[in-house]
Design a protein around this motif. Structure first.
Motif, PDB file in Angstrom:
ATOM      1  N   GLU A 167       3.196 115.394  11.126  1.00 58.35           N
ATOM      2  CA  GLU A 167       4.232 114.395  10.857  1.00 58.35           C
ATOM      3  C   GLU A 167       5.616 115.005  11.036  1.00 58.35           C
ATOM      4  N   ALA A 168       5.778 116.261  10.565  1.00 59.58           N
ATOM      5  CA  ALA A 168       7.062 116.945  10.713  1.00 59.58           C
ATOM      6  C   ALA A 168       7.382 117.224  12.176  1.00 59.58           C
ATOM      7  N   GLU A 169       6.343 117.336  13.001  1.00 57.86           N
ATOM      8  CA  GLU A 169       6.536 117.593  14.432  1.00 57.86           C
ATOM      9  C   GLU A 169       6.703 116.311  15.234  1.00 57.86           C
ATOM     10  N   GLY A 170       6.716 115.175  14.542  1.00 54.89           N
ATOM     11  CA  GLY A 170       7.022 113.924  15.210  1.00 54.89           C
ATOM     12  C   GLY A 170       5.832 113.137  15.711  1.00 54.89           C
ATOM     13  N   VAL A 171       4.628 113.481  15.278  1.00 54.95           N
ATOM     14  CA  VAL A 171       3.455 112.708  15.682  1.00 54.95           C
ATOM     15  C   VAL A 171       3.504 111.354  14.982  1.00 54.95           C
ATOM     16  N   PRO A 172       3.303 110.261  15.701  1.00 54.67           N
ATOM     17  CA  PRO A 172       3.385 108.924  15.086  1.00 54.67           C
ATOM     18  C   PRO A 172       2.404 108.776  13.925  1.00 54.67           C
ATOM     19  N   LEU A 173       2.838 108.093  12.883  1.00 56.78           N
ATOM     20  CA  LEU A 173       2.006 107.927  11.686  1.00 56.78           C
ATOM     21  C   LEU A 173       0.694 107.226  11.994  1.00 56.78           C
ATOM     22  N   GLU A 174       0.727 106.258  12.908  1.00 54.20           N
ATOM     23  CA  GLU A 174      -0.484 105.484  13.186  1.00 54.20           C
ATOM     24  C   GLU A 174      -1.550 106.318  13.891  1.00 54.20           C
ATOM     25  N   ALA A 175      -1.168 107.484  14.436  1.00 54.18           N
ATOM     26  CA  ALA A 175      -2.134 108.331  15.145  1.00 54.18           C
ATOM     27  C   ALA A 175      -2.717 109.425  14.254  1.00 54.18           C
ATOM     28  N   LEU A 176      -2.129 109.631  13.090  1.00 52.26           N
ATOM     29  CA  LEU A 176      -2.496 110.780  12.275  1.00 52.26           C
ATOM     30  C   LEU A 176      -3.933 110.731  11.782  1.00 52.26           C
ATOM     31  N   ASP A 177      -4.392 109.577  11.326  1.00 49.99           N
ATOM     32  CA  ASP A 177      -5.744 109.483  10.761  1.00 49.99           C
ATOM     33  C   ASP A 177      -6.799 109.950  11.755  1.00 49.99           C
ATOM     34  N   SER A 178      -6.740 109.449  12.979  1.00 48.51           N
ATOM     35  CA  SER A 178      -7.756 109.805  13.970  1.00 48.51           C
ATOM     36  C   SER A 178      -7.641 111.263  14.391  1.00 48.51           C
ATOM     37  N   ILE A 179      -6.416 111.775  14.487  1.00 45.25           N
ATOM     38  CA  ILE A 179      -6.224 113.169  14.880  1.00 45.25           C
ATOM     39  C   ILE A 179      -6.762 114.104  13.812  1.00 45.25           C
ATOM     40  N   VAL A 180      -6.419 113.850  12.564  1.00 43.16           N
ATOM     41  CA  VAL A 180      -6.871 114.709  11.468  1.00 43.16           C
ATOM     42  C   VAL A 180      -8.386 114.682  11.343  1.00 43.16           C
ATOM     43  N   ALA A 181      -8.976 113.504  11.497  1.00 45.21           N
ATOM     44  CA  ALA A 181     -10.434 113.392  11.410  1.00 45.21           C
ATOM     45  C   ALA A 181     -11.118 114.171  12.524  1.00 45.21           C
ATOM     46  N   ALA A 182     -10.574 114.103  13.724  1.00 45.97           N
ATOM     47  CA  ALA A 182     -11.184 114.783  14.870  1.00 45.97           C
ATOM     48  C   ALA A 182     -10.924 116.287  14.859  1.00 45.97           C
ATOM     49  N   ALA A 183      -9.878 116.726  14.168  1.00 46.56           N
ATOM     50  CA  ALA A 183      -9.528 118.154  14.158  1.00 46.56           C
ATOM     51  C   ALA A 183     -10.447 118.974  13.256  1.00 46.56           C
ATOM     52  N   SER A 184     -10.984 118.368  12.207  1.00 44.32           N
ATOM     53  CA  SER A 184     -11.902 119.068  11.282  1.00 44.32           C
ATOM     54  C   SER A 184     -11.319 120.373  10.757  1.00 44.32           C
ATOM     55  N   GLY A 185     -10.069 120.335  10.344  1.00 42.54           N
ATOM     56  CA  GLY A 185      -9.459 121.506   9.726  1.00 42.54           C
ATOM     57  C   GLY A 185      -8.904 122.533  10.687  1.00 42.54           C
ATOM     58  N   ASP A 186      -8.954 122.245  11.980  1.00 38.02           N
ATOM     59  CA  ASP A 186      -8.469 123.172  13.006  1.00 38.02           C
ATOM     60  C   ASP A 186      -7.068 122.727  13.433  1.00 38.02           C
ATOM     61  N   LEU A 187      -6.056 123.468  12.999  1.00 38.87           N
ATOM     62  CA  LEU A 187      -4.671 123.091  13.277  1.00 38.87           C
ATOM     63  C   LEU A 187      -4.366 123.162  14.771  1.00 38.87           C
ATOM     64  N   SER A 188      -4.916 124.148  15.457  1.00 38.78           N
ATOM     65  CA  SER A 188      -4.685 124.266  16.898  1.00 38.78           C
ATOM     66  C   SER A 188      -5.249 123.047  17.629  1.00 38.78           C
ATOM     67  N   ARG A 189      -6.444 122.645  17.242  1.00 40.05           N
ATOM     68  CA  ARG A 189      -7.045 121.467  17.880  1.00 40.05           C
ATOM     69  C   ARG A 189      -6.248 120.213  17.532  1.00 40.05           C
ATOM     70  N   ALA A 190      -5.750 120.129  16.310  1.00 35.01           N
ATOM     71  CA  ALA A 190      -4.960 118.962  15.915  1.00 35.01           C
ATOM     72  C   ALA A 190      -3.727 118.827  16.799  1.00 35.01           C
ATOM     73  N   ARG A 191      -3.072 119.947  17.081  1.00 38.06           N
ATOM     74  CA  ARG A 191      -1.878 119.900  17.933  1.00 38.06           C
ATOM     75  C   ARG A 191      -2.247 119.489  19.361  1.00 38.06           C
ATOM     76  N   LEU A 192      -3.380 119.957  19.837  1.00 33.53           N
ATOM     77  CA  LEU A 192      -3.819 119.578  21.173  1.00 33.53           C
ATOM     78  C   LEU A 192      -4.129 118.085  21.229  1.00 33.53           C
ATOM     79  N   LEU A 193      -4.811 117.577  20.193  1.00 33.24           N
ATOM     80  CA  LEU A 193      -5.152 116.160  20.149  1.00 33.24           C
ATOM     81  C   LEU A 193      -3.916 115.275  20.041  1.00 33.24           C
ATOM     82  N   ALA A 194      -2.845 115.826  19.466  1.00 33.10           N
ATOM     83  CA  ALA A 194      -1.610 115.050  19.331  1.00 33.10           C
ATOM     84  C   ALA A 194      -1.000 114.721  20.690  1.00 33.10           C
ATOM     85  N   THR A 195      -1.385 115.483  21.723  1.00 30.35           N
ATOM     86  CA  THR A 195      -0.889 115.216  23.078  1.00 30.35           C
ATOM     87  C   THR A 195      -1.949 114.523  23.934  1.00 30.35           C
TER      88      THR A 195
END
Length: 353
Positions: A167-195
């Motif tokens: 959220e601090a990096e500007g990822v839209p709020l409506e996308a956060l739920d799906s990104i966090v769920a798919a990342a499974s605790g992996d911050l690097s993967r979460a950042r990749l999924l954000a793009t």
């Protein structure tokens, strides 16, 4: 004056390493799940140790300092020959700084002979050498080496922290739920999924898959082909990042000459990242399937005989999904694994909302 060492989402590791940076010991073992920032932490710690000025810190953080050597297994395991390369690098004197930092990634994959070879060097290191071992686990064969190191634990990143960072990096709020769920605790993967613009489509495709099953091999083959095609598309953000990294190395080579070992290790890491991405996508898909069956089990507390039978089938299906999930560690044939799984799963004609 440089900023104090601070590792993202790792307060405990930050405290340990910030205190150790002024007088580091000879060996550290960074221990924690993939995606918790061990590599970034190792580079940040190296920057504190050998980055005597802004240029040195910048080069260390980029993994390009002359007194920093990074080693990663080219295959599935760290072999004796690769351990010998690490030992050789440890023995070399620093060029610019007072110390030399040698990073060994994926130490948990080291073969017993490689572990034995490294043990002697870690027990009797040259003066001025600091060895950083990055490991996702500590197998029994690695315990003796671990006992000779300062163990720095990297904790799994909580979903709430991943959400806060994105959220601090500007990822839209409506996308956060799906990104966090798919990342499974992996911050690097979460950042990749954000793009990744295709995440929602892949999520919907996995969720709809069970409603398409009709018991025929043709349907399963077509479904698997479509899902694998979506996974192919999911590699685009990673490939873009890797292309940028390769271009940066080419620019460095144009200025200071060929960097054969660095290029070889980068190419091997890129191939491994692509394999891991596909594995992560399969795990995400299987988790989506399992969640649908779990919801079916608890859908009707006043279950009649028919729904009780469906619940029993769902329990069996979850067990089969877990078996397929566990087999991913052996790098099975992707298409055959998915085909066998879908042929063994019962259809859910009306996926639950």
């Amino acid at each position: 004056m440089s900023e104090p060492l601070k590792l993202e989402a790792q307060p405990r590791a930050t405290e340990v390493l910030a205190g150790a940076a002024t007088q580091p010991v000879h060996a550290y073992l960074f221990y924690g799940p993939r995606g918790t920032g061990k590599r970034a932490g190792a580079l940040a710690f190296a920057a504190e140790i050998i980055g005597s000025n802004e240029r040195g810190r910048r080069l260390a953080l980029a993994g390009q300092h002359p007194d920093l050597s990074i080693h990663s297994p080219e295959g599935r395991s760290l072999r004796v020959a690769e351990a010998d390369d690490i030992i050789f690098e440890v023995s070399r004197s620093p060029v610019e700084a007072n110390r030399k930092v040698v990073i060994c990634e994926r130490f948990h994959t080291a073969e017993p002979e490689a572990v034995a070879a490294l043990l002697k060097t870690i027990e009797e290191p040259p003066a001025g050498a600091v060895i950083l071992l990055l490991s996702e686990e500590i197998p029994p064969s690695h315990v003796t080496v671990a006992s000779r190191c300062v163990v720095v634990e990297f904790d799994p990143v909580p979903d709430a922290e991943i959400r806060r960072i994105l959220e601090a990096e500007g990822v839209p709020l409506e996308a956060l739920d799906s990104i966090v769920a798919a990342a499974s605790g992996d911050l690097s993967r979460a950042r990749l999924l954000a793009t990744d613009k295709g995440l929602a489509q892949r999520s919907q495709a996995w969720a709809a898959a069970l409603g398409r099953l009709d018991g025929s091999g043709y349907t399963v083959a077509k479904l698997v082909e479509e899902l694998r095609g979506l996974i192919d598309q999911a590699q685009a953000p990673l490939e873009e990042r890797q292309t940028t990294e390769a271009a940066q190395l080419t620019e460095i080579e144009a200025n200071i000459g060929k960097q054969a070992r660095q290029r070889r290790e980068m190419d091997a890491r890129h191939r491994r990242e692509q394999r891991l991405l596909r594995t992560d996508e399969l795990r995400f898909g299987m988790a989506t399937l399992a969640e649908i069956y779990r919801r079916q089990i608890g859908a009707n507390p006043q279950a009649d005989q028919r729904t009780a039978k469906e619940a029993k089938e769902a329990v069996t299906a979850i067990g089969r999904i877990r078996q397929a999930h566990a087999s991913l560690i052996r790098n099975p044939n992707e298409a055959l694994l998915l085909q066998a799984l879908f042929l063994a799963l019962p259809a859910i004609q009306q996926p639950l909302n």
